[in-house]
Design a protein around this motif. Sequence first.
Motif, short mmCIF file in Angstrom:
data_model
loop_
_atom_site.label_atom_id
_atom_site.label_comp_id
_atom_site.label_asym_id
_atom_site.label_seq_id
_atom_site.Cartn_x
_atom_site.Cartn_y
_atom_site.Cartn_z
N SER A 1 72.61 -33.47 115.93
CA SER A 1 71.89 -33.54 117.21
C SER A 1 72.22 -34.87 117.89
CB SER A 1 70.38 -33.44 116.99
OG SER A 1 70.02 -32.18 116.48
N LYS A 2 72.60 -34.78 119.14
CA LYS A 2 73.02 -35.97 119.89
C LYS A 2 72.19 -36.08 121.17
CE LYS A 2 76.54 -33.15 122.13
NZ LYS A 2 76.17 -31.88 121.46
N ASP A 3 72.32 -37.20 121.85
CA ASP A 3 71.68 -37.38 123.15
C ASP A 3 72.67 -37.30 124.31
OD1 ASP A 3 69.04 -37.56 122.44
OD2 ASP A 3 68.98 -39.75 122.42
N SER A 4 73.96 -37.55 124.03
CA SER A 4 74.96 -37.60 125.10
C SER A 4 75.99 -36.48 124.96
CB SER A 4 75.68 -38.95 125.07
OG SER A 4 76.77 -38.96 125.97
N PHE A 5 75.94 -35.54 125.89
CA PHE A 5 76.92 -34.45 125.89
C PHE A 5 78.34 -35.00 126.02
CE2 PHE A 5 79.53 -31.32 128.12
CZ PHE A 5 79.31 -30.17 127.39
N TYR A 6 78.53 -35.94 126.95
CA TYR A 6 79.88 -36.46 127.19
C TYR A 6 80.29 -37.50 126.17
CZ TYR A 6 79.80 -33.70 131.39
OH TYR A 6 79.74 -32.63 132.25
N GLY A 7 79.31 -38.01 125.41
CA GLY A 7 79.67 -38.85 124.28
C GLY A 7 80.39 -38.06 123.21
N GLN A 8 80.10 -36.75 123.15
CA GLN A 8 80.81 -35.86 122.23
C GLN A 8 82.13 -35.39 122.82
OE1 GLN A 8 78.86 -32.11 121.26
NE2 GLN A 8 80.83 -31.20 120.77
N LYS B 1 84.10 -43.91 126.41
CA LYS B 1 82.88 -44.69 126.24
C LYS B 1 83.17 -46.06 125.59
CE LYS B 1 80.66 -41.18 127.86
NZ LYS B 1 81.86 -40.44 128.30
N PRO B 2 82.42 -47.09 125.99
CA PRO B 2 82.64 -48.42 125.40
C PRO B 2 82.48 -48.46 123.88
CG PRO B 2 81.33 -48.61 127.40
CD PRO B 2 81.44 -47.13 127.09
N VAL B 3 81.66 -47.55 123.33
CA VAL B 3 81.44 -47.53 121.88
C VAL B 3 82.24 -46.39 121.22
CG1 VAL B 3 79.18 -48.64 121.94
CG2 VAL B 3 79.32 -46.16 122.21
N TYR B 4 83.41 -46.12 121.76
CA TYR B 4 84.26 -45.03 121.25
C TYR B 4 84.45 -45.12 119.74
CZ TYR B 4 88.59 -42.73 119.90
OH TYR B 4 89.53 -41.99 119.24
N TYR B 5 84.75 -46.33 119.25
CA TYR B 5 85.02 -46.51 117.83
C TYR B 5 83.87 -46.02 116.97
CZ TYR B 5 82.08 -50.52 118.85
OH TYR B 5 81.05 -51.31 119.29
N GLU B 6 82.65 -46.28 117.41
CA GLU B 6 81.48 -45.85 116.64
C GLU B 6 81.29 -44.34 116.71
OE1 GLU B 6 76.61 -46.54 116.57
OE2 GLU B 6 77.91 -47.92 117.66
N LEU B 7 81.41 -43.79 117.91
CA LEU B 7 81.25 -42.34 118.08
C LEU B 7 82.27 -41.57 117.26
CD1 LEU B 7 80.71 -42.18 121.96
CD2 LEU B 7 78.96 -41.96 120.18
N GLN B 8 83.53 -41.99 117.31
CA GLN B 8 84.58 -41.26 116.62
C GLN B 8 84.46 -41.38 115.12
OE1 GLN B 8 86.94 -39.24 118.44
NE2 GLN B 8 86.84 -38.42 116.37
N ALA C 1 82.96 -38.62 110.06
CA ALA C 1 82.13 -38.56 108.85
C ALA C 1 81.37 -37.25 108.78
CB ALA C 1 81.15 -39.74 108.83
N TRP C 2 80.79 -36.80 109.91
CA TRP C 2 80.06 -35.53 109.93
C TRP C 2 80.99 -34.38 109.57
CZ3 TRP C 2 76.57 -38.63 109.62
CH2 TRP C 2 76.05 -39.44 110.62
N LEU C 3 82.23 -34.42 110.06
CA LEU C 3 83.19 -33.37 109.73
C LEU C 3 83.47 -33.34 108.23
CD1 LEU C 3 85.81 -33.76 112.63
CD2 LEU C 3 84.08 -31.97 112.38
N ARG C 4 83.66 -34.51 107.63
CA ARG C 4 83.94 -34.56 106.20
C ARG C 4 82.75 -34.07 105.38
NH1 ARG C 4 85.69 -39.98 107.55
NH2 ARG C 4 87.94 -40.02 107.91
N LEU C 5 81.56 -34.21 105.94
CA LEU C 5 80.35 -33.77 105.24
C LEU C 5 80.02 -32.30 105.46
CD1 LEU C 5 78.26 -36.95 106.02
CD2 LEU C 5 78.75 -36.10 103.71
N GLY C 6 80.86 -31.60 106.21
CA GLY C 6 80.66 -30.16 106.39
C GLY C 6 79.67 -29.78 107.47
N CYS C 7 79.41 -30.69 108.39
CA CYS C 7 78.49 -30.36 109.49
C CYS C 7 79.03 -29.16 110.28
CB CYS C 7 78.35 -31.57 110.41
SG CYS C 7 77.18 -31.34 111.75
#
Length: 258
Positions: free
Chosen positions: A160-167, A173-180, A185-191
């Motif tokens: 669950s996220k707050d920013s559609f365009y952050g996804q 986005k200025p915090v691209y490194y954190e978002l990506q 990590a979520w992908l590796r965890l099977g989300c």
Amino acid sequence: MAKEILGNEQFHIKLKKGDVGRYVLLPGDPKRAKLISQYFDNPVEVSNNREYAIYNGYLDGELVTVCSTGIGGPSTAIAVEELANIGAHTFIRVGTCGGMDLDVEAGDLVIATGAIRMDGTSREYAPMEFPAVSNFEVCSSIIEGAKKLKLKHHVGVVQSKDSFYGQHSPETKPVYYELQNKWNAWLRLGCLASEMESSTLFTVASYRKVKAGALFLCINNQERQKQGLSNELFEDVDLVIKAGIEALKIQIKKDKCD
């Protein structure tokens, strides 16, 4: 605060105790709320204020309600708080999502057992160590409903996220490194999928001692697109609506047998 206004008209939904059913379906889109109400017996609009379009009707003789929440956690929390104040005790989110796991194809249903708390609203209810999980009984009813209708579905954790365009455009986005990094990590965890409301719904429901579950229609999967796999846009929400209605019927029947 909740106890103080229990018998009064709620500030946002403009309803009071006795105006809604104990069982509530929660779409985001007000137009989808009206679509859902058409599956009720004797549907009637009872309130329409801001993003909250609310209809009542009957399923198998039980008074039920559908209430749109708009997009995201803040308005979802308001809806659940105010509906719980006036007597609702079981909530099923009926929404859409974007697939993440490669097995989740457009047109599939995703049933959330829990949600990654990338929202901001749930942080004002619980520390981050507290998990956002669906109610076991309600989740089981949703799974039963999907199986009964023979709909392809996946069961597991969503983000669950707050920013559609952050996804969808994190590189801008200025915090691209954190978002990506977190997305990987979520992908590796099977989300299974990404959406915008269930972590708030589950956390608020835990606090209010009510039951909540969530199911979603996958409309596309950007990870499949990256891999060159089939990924046609699918927006026929009738599938997820039918599954939500069936799940609610199953839950009502279970409760009557208890």
